[in-house]
Design a protein around this motif. Structure first.
Motif, PDB file in Angstrom:
ATOM      1  N   PRO A  60       0.843  -1.203   0.000  1.00  0.00           N
ATOM      2  CA  PRO A  60       0.000   0.000   0.000  1.00  0.00           C
ATOM      3  C   PRO A  60       0.874   1.248   0.000  1.00  0.00           C
ATOM      4  N   PRO A  61       0.320   2.377  -0.422  1.00  0.00           N
ATOM      5  CA  PRO A  61       1.117   3.610  -0.418  1.00  0.00           C
ATOM      6  C   PRO A  61       1.467   4.019   1.009  1.00  0.00           C
ATOM      7  N   PRO A  62       2.711   4.425   1.251  1.00  0.00           N
ATOM      8  CA  PRO A  62       3.079   4.884   2.598  1.00  0.00           C
ATOM      9  C   PRO A  62       2.286   6.130   2.976  1.00  0.00           C
ATOM     10  N   PRO A  63       2.005   6.308   4.265  1.00  0.00           N
ATOM     11  CA  PRO A  63       1.277   7.515   4.702  1.00  0.00           C
ATOM     12  C   PRO A  63       2.047   8.780   4.326  1.00  0.00           C
ATOM     13  N   HIS A  64       1.325   9.758   3.859  1.00  0.00           N
ATOM     14  CA  HIS A  64       1.876  11.080   3.554  1.00  0.00           C
ATOM     15  C   HIS A  64       2.974  11.024   2.491  1.00  0.00           C
ATOM     16  N   ALA A 236      -7.980  -5.622  -4.313  1.00  0.00           N
ATOM     17  CA  ALA A 236      -9.320  -5.423  -4.848  1.00  0.00           C
ATOM     18  C   ALA A 236     -10.183  -4.625  -3.872  1.00  0.00           C
ATOM     19  N   GLY A 237     -10.028  -4.906  -2.577  1.00  0.00           N
ATOM     20  CA  GLY A 237     -10.810  -4.181  -1.574  1.00  0.00           C
ATOM     21  C   GLY A 237     -10.445  -2.714  -1.502  1.00  0.00           C
ATOM     22  N   GLU A 238      -9.183  -2.390  -1.738  1.00  0.00           N
ATOM     23  CA  GLU A 238      -8.734  -0.999  -1.636  1.00  0.00           C
ATOM     24  C   GLU A 238      -8.845  -0.243  -2.950  1.00  0.00           C
ATOM     25  N   LEU A 239      -8.998  -0.956  -4.046  1.00  0.00           N
ATOM     26  CA  LEU A 239      -8.966  -0.324  -5.365  1.00  0.00           C
ATOM     27  C   LEU A 239      -9.994   0.786  -5.546  1.00  0.00           C
ATOM     28  N   PRO A 240     -11.244   0.652  -5.051  1.00  0.00           N
ATOM     29  CA  PRO A 240     -12.196   1.756  -5.241  1.00  0.00           C
ATOM     30  C   PRO A 240     -11.732   3.070  -4.624  1.00  0.00           C
ATOM     31  N   GLY A 241     -10.848   3.008  -3.613  1.00  0.00           N
ATOM     32  CA  GLY A 241     -10.358   4.223  -2.984  1.00  0.00           C
ATOM     33  C   GLY A 241      -9.187   4.864  -3.689  1.00  0.00           C
ATOM     34  N   TRP A 242      -8.686   4.234  -4.736  1.00  0.00           N
ATOM     35  CA  TRP A 242      -7.526   4.785  -5.435  1.00  0.00           C
ATOM     36  C   TRP A 242      -7.863   6.098  -6.160  1.00  0.00           C
ATOM     37  N   GLY A 243      -9.150   6.356  -6.319  1.00  0.00           N
ATOM     38  CA  GLY A 243      -9.538   7.628  -6.917  1.00  0.00           C
ATOM     39  C   GLY A 243      -9.159   8.822  -6.062  1.00  0.00           C
ATOM     40  N   PRO A 246      -3.341  11.230  -4.894  1.00  0.00           N
ATOM     41  CA  PRO A 246      -2.917  12.452  -5.588  1.00  0.00           C
ATOM     42  C   PRO A 246      -2.684  12.167  -7.070  1.00  0.00           C
ATOM     43  N   ARG A 247      -3.177  13.038  -7.937  1.00  0.00           N
ATOM     44  CA  ARG A 247      -3.018  12.900  -9.389  1.00  0.00           C
ATOM     45  C   ARG A 247      -3.555  11.549  -9.870  1.00  0.00           C
ATOM     46  N   SER A 248      -4.684  11.133  -9.329  1.00  0.00           N
ATOM     47  CA  SER A 248      -5.210   9.798  -9.617  1.00  0.00           C
ATOM     48  C   SER A 248      -5.445   9.570 -11.110  1.00  0.00           C
ATOM     49  N   GLU A 249      -5.839  10.631 -11.844  1.00  0.00           N
ATOM     50  CA  GLU A 249      -6.132  10.450 -13.266  1.00  0.00           C
ATOM     51  C   GLU A 249      -4.885  10.043 -14.045  1.00  0.00           C
ATOM     52  N   ALA A 316     -13.055   7.778 -18.152  1.00  0.00           N
ATOM     53  CA  ALA A 316     -14.349   7.217 -17.759  1.00  0.00           C
ATOM     54  C   ALA A 316     -15.342   8.324 -17.388  1.00  0.00           C
ATOM     55  N   ALA A 317     -16.594   8.145 -17.782  1.00  0.00           N
ATOM     56  CA  ALA A 317     -17.618   9.132 -17.460  1.00  0.00           C
ATOM     57  C   ALA A 317     -17.866   9.195 -15.952  1.00  0.00           C
ATOM     58  N   ASP A 318     -17.852   8.042 -15.305  1.00  0.00           N
ATOM     59  CA  ASP A 318     -18.038   7.960 -13.854  1.00  0.00           C
ATOM     60  C   ASP A 318     -16.831   7.202 -13.301  1.00  0.00           C
ATOM     61  N   ARG A 319     -15.839   7.947 -12.860  1.00  0.00           N
ATOM     62  CA  ARG A 319     -14.584   7.306 -12.434  1.00  0.00           C
ATOM     63  C   ARG A 319     -14.768   6.424 -11.202  1.00  0.00           C
ATOM     64  N   SER A 320     -15.650   6.826 -10.306  1.00  0.00           N
ATOM     65  CA  SER A 320     -15.897   6.031  -9.107  1.00  0.00           C
ATOM     66  C   SER A 320     -16.484   4.663  -9.476  1.00  0.00           C
ATOM     67  N   ALA A 321     -17.486   4.656 -10.343  1.00  0.00           N
ATOM     68  CA  ALA A 321     -18.084   3.398 -10.792  1.00  0.00           C
ATOM     69  C   ALA A 321     -17.077   2.562 -11.578  1.00  0.00           C
ATOM     70  N   HIS A 322     -16.227   3.239 -12.317  1.00  0.00           N
ATOM     71  CA  HIS A 322     -15.204   2.565 -13.106  1.00  0.00           C
ATOM     72  C   HIS A 322     -14.248   1.787 -12.199  1.00  0.00           C
ATOM     73  N   LEU A 323     -13.847   2.388 -11.085  1.00  0.00           N
ATOM     74  CA  LEU A 323     -12.952   1.714 -10.152  1.00  0.00           C
ATOM     75  C   LEU A 323     -13.659   0.573  -9.426  1.00  0.00           C
ATOM     76  N   LYS A 324     -14.933   0.744  -9.115  1.00  0.00           N
ATOM     77  CA  LYS A 324     -15.679  -0.352  -8.481  1.00  0.00           C
ATOM     78  C   LYS A 324     -15.771  -1.553  -9.409  1.00  0.00           C
ATOM     79  N   GLU A 325     -15.940  -1.307 -10.699  1.00  0.00           N
ATOM     80  CA  GLU A 325     -15.958  -2.394 -11.666  1.00  0.00           C
ATOM     81  C   GLU A 325     -14.588  -3.068 -11.737  1.00  0.00           C
ATOM     82  N   ALA A 326     -13.528  -2.270 -11.692  1.00  0.00           N
ATOM     83  CA  ALA A 326     -12.175  -2.835 -11.687  1.00  0.00           C
ATOM     84  C   ALA A 326     -11.968  -3.719 -10.462  1.00  0.00           C
ATOM     85  N   ALA A 327     -12.460  -3.269  -9.310  1.00  0.00           N
ATOM     86  CA  ALA A 327     -12.342  -4.054  -8.090  1.00  0.00           C
ATOM     87  C   ALA A 327     -13.070  -5.385  -8.219  1.00  0.00           C
TER      88      ALA A 327
END
Length: 355
Positions: A60-64, A236-243, A246-249, A316-327
Motif C-alpha cells: 500500500p502507499p506509505p502515509p503522507h 481489490a478491496g482498496e482499489l475503489p479508494g484509489w480515486g 494524488p493525481r489519480s487520473e 471514464a464518465a463515472d470514475r468512481s463506478a469505473h474503479l468499483k468495476e475494476a475491483a
C-alpha cells in the motif's frame, strides 16, 4: 561448467563464446543466461516454474507519501534463482560486498572462472533504460568487464545485450534507493551435478515438487493479507479508494501500465506460468495438467481485460463506478487463481505422495 575461457582484460574479464538470450523478466533472463553458459539449456518459463516464482505481493502507499500502491506478481528478488537452482541440483553462490572495489573484485573472479554473474541494479542509473525512476530490484546477467565497459544482458523489452559504461554499473549496483534495494549483491553458479539436467527424463521428476511448493505458497493465508491470494483480495478491496490518490487520473493508468509491462507486474508472470504448465505437460505427459493450463490461459486473459479497463480510468464518465468495476474484476481473478492453485495443489500432492 562451460569449457569456454574468459578473455583477460586489464582490470576485468570477458567470457568467450557467450551467447545472449534475452527474456521477458529480468531475474529469469539473468538465471537463464547463467545456466545456458554452464550447459543447462532450459526455457525461461521452466526456470520460472521450477523457481516457484508465481505469487502476489501488495504494497500500500506509505502515509503522507506520493508513492502509488504496488501489486506485484512474483516472489521476492532472488528466490526464483534460489529455488530453480535447488530444483536442478546446481549450487548457487550469493555474495554481497560493502564497497564498490570488493563488488568489482567478486565479479571479476567469477568471470575469470568462466561463470556469468548475476547482479542487482537500480534502473535509474542504467544509461539505456527509458525509466527515470529508482527501482533497485532489477537483475542483469553480466558476462564481461573491462576498464570502461560492462557487458550485460537485460530483458528483450530493454534491448537484450547491452554495453554499459562501467561507472554506470557501479552506481546502479551501489544504489540503495527505490523498491527493494540490495546494494552490491551478486550470484554465480557453483559447479553442477555430474550429469547436467536437460532431457525430459531429467526434468520431469522436478516438476511436481515445484508445482506443489508454488501452489501451497500462494494459498497460504497465514502469510498475511499482503501476500498470495490474500494480496489480490486486499488490493481489490482498496482499489475503489484509489480515486483519492494524488493525481489519480495519471497515477491509476500508470499502475495499469506497471501490471502490463513491468518486470514485477501481475500479468507477465501469469503468462510465464501458463507457459510453464504447457511445458510441464509436455515433459510429464500428464493429461490432468490440461485443465490447469486452460485455467491459467483464462486468467491471463482476465488480467489483460482488467488492465485495459484500468488504463481507461482517466476517460471514464463515472470514475468512481469505473474503479468499483475494476475491483469486482480483480476479486473475480482472485477467485479464479485460488481455484486454479487449489487444483494444482491437490494434483501435485497426489503425484508426489506428500502433503
Amino acid at each position: 561448467m562451460s569449457a569456454e575461457r574468459p578473455t583477460g582484460r586489464s582490470g576485468g574479464a570477458v567470457l568467450d563464446g557467450f551467447r545472449a538470450a534475452p527474456g521477458v523478466h529480468c531475474e529469469t533472463t539473468m538465471l537463464g543466461n547463467m545456466l545456458r553458459h554452464a550447459g543447462v539449456d532450459v526455457s525461461e518459463a521452466l526456470v520460472f516454474g521450477l523457481g516457484q516464482g508465481i505469487d502476489a505481493q501488495f504494497f500500500p502507499p506509505p502515509p503522507h507519501a506520493s508513492v502509488p500502491p504496488m501489486l506485484t506478481g512474483r516472489v521476492g528478488p532472488g528466490l526464483v534463482a534460489e529455488h530453480a537452482c535447488a530444483a536442478l541440483g546446481i549450487g548457487l553462490v550469493t555474495l554481497r560486498e560493502a564497497d564498490d572495489a570488493g563488488a568489482h573484485a567478486q565479479a571479476v573472479a567469477a568471470l575469470s572462472a568462466g561463470r556469468v554473474v548475476g547482479v542487482t541494479v537500480d534502473i535509474f542509473h542504467l544509461d539505456y533504460f527509458a525509466s527515470r525512476t529508482h527501482f533497485s530490484a532489477h537483475c542483469l546477467a553480466l558476462h564481461g568487464l573491462d576498464d570502461s565497459t560492462a557487458y550485460v544482458v537485460d530483458t528483450a523489452q530493454q534491448g537484450g545485450a547491452q554495453q554499459l559504461p562501467l561507472a554506470s554499473l557501479v552506481r546502479a549496483r551501489a544504489s540503495d534507493e527505490g523498491f527493494m534495494p540490495s546494494p552490491r549483491l551478486h550470484w554465480h553458479l557453483d559447479g553442477g551435478p555430474d550429469a547436467l539436467p536437460g532431457s525430459a527424463a531429467d526434468l520431469a521428476p522436478r516438476i511436481w515438487p515445484a508445482v506443489q511448493g508454488a501452489a501451497a505458497h500462494c494459498l497460504d493465508h497465514g502469510r498475511g493479507d499482503d501476500r498470495g491470494i490474500s494480496a489480490l483480495r486486499r488490493a481489490a478491496g482498496e482499489l475503489p479508494g484509489w480515486g483519492l490518490l494524488p493525481r489519480s487520473e495519471a497515477v491509476i493508468p500508470e499502475i495499469a501500465r506497471f501490471w502490463r509491462f513491468a518486470g514485477t507486474g501481475g500479468t507477465n508472470f501469469r503468462g510465464l506460468y501458463a507457459e510453464f504448465l504447457a511445458e510441464a505437460h509436455a515433459l510429464t505427459g500428464d493429461a490432468d495438467l490440461l485443465p490447469s493450463l486452460t485455467a491459467f490461459t483464462d486468467i491471463v486473459a482476465a488480467w489483460t481485460d482488467l488492465i485495459d479497463h484500468v488504463s481507461a480510468h482517466a476517460g471514464a464518465a463515472d470514475r468512481s463506478a469505473h474503479l468499483k468495476e475494476a475491483a469486482a474484476r480483480l476479486h473475480a481473478i482472485a477467485d479464479a487463481e485460488e481455484a486454479a492453485f487449489a487444483r494444482l495443489l491437490e494434483l501435485s500432492r497426489d503425484r508426489t505422495g506428500t502433503v
